[in-house]
Design a protein around this motif. Structure first.
Motif, PDB file in Angstrom:
ATOM      1  N   GLY A   1       0.805  -1.228   0.000  1.00 10.94           N
ATOM      2  CA  GLY A   1       0.000   0.000   0.000  1.00 10.94           C
ATOM      3  C   GLY A   1       0.832   1.269   0.000  1.00 10.94           C
ATOM      4  N   SER A   2       2.138   1.151  -0.309  1.00 10.71           N
ATOM      5  CA  SER A   2       2.972   2.352  -0.322  1.00 10.71           C
ATOM      6  C   SER A   2       3.854   2.390  -1.562  1.00 10.71           C
ATOM      7  N   ALA A   3       4.293   3.593  -1.887  1.00 11.73           N
ATOM      8  CA  ALA A   3       5.218   3.781  -3.015  1.00 11.73           C
ATOM      9  C   ALA A   3       6.185   4.905  -2.672  1.00 11.73           C
ATOM     10  N   THR A   4       7.418   4.757  -3.116  1.00  8.88           N
ATOM     11  CA  THR A   4       8.463   5.759  -2.877  1.00  8.88           C
ATOM     12  C   THR A   4       8.945   6.301  -4.215  1.00  8.88           C
ATOM     13  N   MET A   5       9.247   7.579  -4.249  1.00  9.50           N
ATOM     14  CA  MET A   5       9.842   8.135  -5.455  1.00  9.50           C
ATOM     15  C   MET A   5      10.867   9.202  -5.088  1.00  9.50           C
ATOM     16  N   ASN A   6      12.088   9.010  -5.591  1.00 11.53           N
ATOM     17  CA  ASN A   6      13.148   9.993  -5.420  1.00 11.53           C
ATOM     18  C   ASN A   6      13.203  10.867  -6.669  1.00 11.53           C
ATOM     19  N   LEU A   7      12.845  12.129  -6.523  1.00 15.80           N
ATOM     20  CA  LEU A   7      12.858  13.074  -7.646  1.00 15.80           C
ATOM     21  C   LEU A   7      14.232  13.742  -7.681  1.00 15.80           C
ATOM     22  N   ASP A   8      15.008  13.428  -8.705  1.00 15.62           N
ATOM     23  CA  ASP A   8      16.388  13.916  -8.721  1.00 15.62           C
ATOM     24  C   ASP A   8      16.639  15.075  -9.673  1.00 15.62           C
ATOM     25  N   GLY A   9      15.614  15.549 -10.336  1.00 15.09           N
ATOM     26  CA  GLY A   9      15.806  16.668 -11.267  1.00 15.09           C
ATOM     27  C   GLY A   9      15.204  17.951 -10.722  1.00 15.09           C
ATOM     28  N   VAL A  10      15.989  19.046 -10.666  1.00 17.39           N
ATOM     29  CA  VAL A  10      15.488  20.338 -10.195  1.00 17.39           C
ATOM     30  C   VAL A  10      14.823  21.054 -11.366  1.00 17.39           C
ATOM     31  N   VAL A  11      13.526  21.322 -11.227  1.00 18.24           N
ATOM     32  CA  VAL A  11      12.784  21.938 -12.338  1.00 18.24           C
ATOM     33  C   VAL A  11      12.268  23.334 -11.986  1.00 18.24           C
ATOM     34  N   ARG A  12      12.614  23.808 -10.786  1.00 14.80           N
ATOM     35  CA  ARG A  12      12.100  25.109 -10.350  1.00 14.80           C
ATOM     36  C   ARG A  12      12.606  26.231 -11.249  1.00 14.80           C
ATOM     37  N   SER A  13      13.915  26.245 -11.498  1.00 14.70           N
ATOM     38  CA  SER A  13      14.507  27.265 -12.372  1.00 14.70           C
ATOM     39  C   SER A  13      15.942  26.863 -12.665  1.00 14.70           C
ATOM     40  N   ARG A  14      16.549  27.466 -13.670  1.00 13.88           N
ATOM     41  CA  ARG A  14      17.947  27.145 -13.964  1.00 13.88           C
ATOM     42  C   ARG A  14      18.854  27.650 -12.842  1.00 13.88           C
TER      43      ARG A  14
END
Length: 465
Positions: free
Chosen positions: A443-456
């Motif tokens: 019932g769980s899932a993990t995700m590591n978001l490794d890309g910064v998309v806020r701004s350059r």
């Protein structure tokens, strides 16, 4: 300690922060003996009546020690009381617990002459090291500076408390996905595919990915395949074919993924069968924005939940929140600006941004709650967004998770590189503990978001600073 104790067993001297971090920590040292200096009991006594978050942990630790020592005579408390029978299994304690009156030490023989609590505890450990030789005396503290001071003062053994540490390095932490080199199908020798409604499920050999876990995403470098581990047996893995392009084409509340990491996170967030979604990654990777967009989609558009509860950990909140004016929601607003910022981004193209935000907050029944007041609640049919969860201990996260009742989805987000807590590190954070403990829970899932998309600018700062 009893005079006939085996010289191979160690004597562990506990600092106050260990018992605040884990109230029953004194039961975690197996066959070794544990000493609690009187100074530690005084600090616990002061904290138990305070308004700090850890007051409850201080009271719990005091009660647990009192349960063990309440029938002991003063002589027995000094000599040590056996902890045998207080646990089961190979980790059950068999050593002795004693209280050490560090106030009576001869000042002439002390390394530190100032009367600070940390210095008194170190002096006690040094004294025990001298009189208990050849037995090893180990000071256990989560205070890095105290460890340095103790070593500099001549204490041979100083350690962090690592019983709660499931991994030795952050690089071993589960990312939530596995990337295959080249084309996924080139690594698969045999496959059995079947169709269930609109879904295609592939059964492949377990040896293709022997360390797979439930709800782990599978992708390849050539962008030809994206799948999700649905179930496993001893020899096989069942993989749901998500389709790379279909996964990238998902959206929620007008937000579309900017990279495959965000796409996988969005899939987990929108999956009604997943009750816990853990999002880790650097600042600017989209954790809060994705969580809020998915929550609004499921509450307002799909009517799957009744409300959104937003909460977060703030190190100084226990002392500061009472001085702020207004209701609980208004007091929490300064700490939850990340949520209102994200709401503003989601509605920046509306004619009246403030009007849209007010309407959505009422329509989605968004509530700002302090993490301090989550204890004792039972939250039903809601989405709970827990932001900045890297600053929580495992026991604090357990308190929040056990509040979630039927039909509630919990989204935990945090950046393990931005821990503000005095005694937590990336490997001892409750968020790290949560990722490792829940990785095999269906019932769980993990995700590591490794890309910064806020701004350059943010992306450059994350890489270079």
């Amino acid at each position: 300690m009893p005079k006939n104790r085996d010289s191979h067993t160690k004597i562990y001297v506990l600092d106050t922060n260990i018992l605040l971090h884990e109230p029953l920590a004194f039961l975690s040292f197996k066959e070794h003996d544990v000493i609690v200096p009187m100074t530690v009991l005084e600090e616990l006594d002061y904290i138990k009546d305070s308004k700090k978050d850890v007051a409850r942990d201080a009271r719990m630790s005091i009660r647990a020690m009192e349960d063990l020592l309440h029938d002991a005579t003063p002589e027995q408390m000094i000599e040590g009381v056996s902890m045998q029978g207080l646990g089961s299994g190979v980790s059950a304690p068999t050593g002795y617990l004693s209280i050490f009156a560090d106030h009576g030490l001869n000042v002439e023989h002390q390394v530190f002459t100032s009367n600070e609590n940390d210095n008194r505890i170190i002096n006690a450990a040094l004294h025990l090291q001298k009189i208990r030789h050849p037995r090893q005396v180990v000071l256990v503290t989560k205070d890095i500076n105290m460890r340095l001071k103790a070593k500099g003062a001549g204490l041979a053994q100083v350690q962090d408390y690592r019983t709660d540490q499931l991994i030795t390095d952050l690089k071993y932490l589960s990312k939530g996905y596995h990337t295959f080199e080249g084309n996924f199908w080139e690594s698969v020798k045999t496959v059995d595919s079947r169709t269930e409604g609109r879904d295609t499920i592939h059964t492949i050999e377990r040896k293709v990915l022997p360390e797979a876990y439930i709800n782990e995403f599978l992708i390849d470098e050539e962008q030809q395949f994206a799948g999700l581990v649905e179930s496993m047996t001893k020899d096989t893995i069942e993989v749901l074919d998500l389709g790379y392009d279909r996964l990238m084409g998902r959206n929620a509340w007008g937000i579309s993924p900017k990279n495959i990491g965000q796409a996988m996170a969005l899939h987990a967030l929108l999956d009604p069968h997943i009750d816990l979604v853990i999002l880790t990654g650097p600042a600017g990777s989209g954790k809060t924005l994705l969580a809020l967009a998915a929550a609004l989609e499921m509450v307002v558009e799909r009517n799957m939940y009744d409300k959104i509860i937003v909460t977060r950990s703030t190190p100084e909140i226990a002392e500061s929140i009472g001085f702020l004016p207004g209701t609980e929601e208004e007091k929490m607003a300064p700490w939850l600006a990340a949520i209102t910022d994200s709401l503003e981004v989601l509605h920046k193209h509306d004619e009246n941004v403030k009007g849209s935000m007010s309407y959505i907050m009422e329509k989605a029944n968004i509530q700002f709650k302090s993490v301090n007041f989550m204890r004792g609640r039972s939250i039903q049919n809601a989405i709970v967004i827990l932001d900045e969860s890297q600053n929580l201990t495992a026991s604090q996260l357990k308190t929040i998770i056990t509040r979630c009742g039927e039909g509630t989805k919990l989204i935990c987000g945090g950046n393990l590189a931005q821990i503000d807590s005095n005694y937590l590190s990336a490997v001892t954070s409750g968020l790290t503990y949560l990722v490792e403990k829940f990785k095999n829970f269906s019932g769980s899932a993990t995700m590591n978001l490794d890309g910064v998309v806020r701004s350059r600018l943010a992306e450059f700062a994350e890489k270079e600073l």
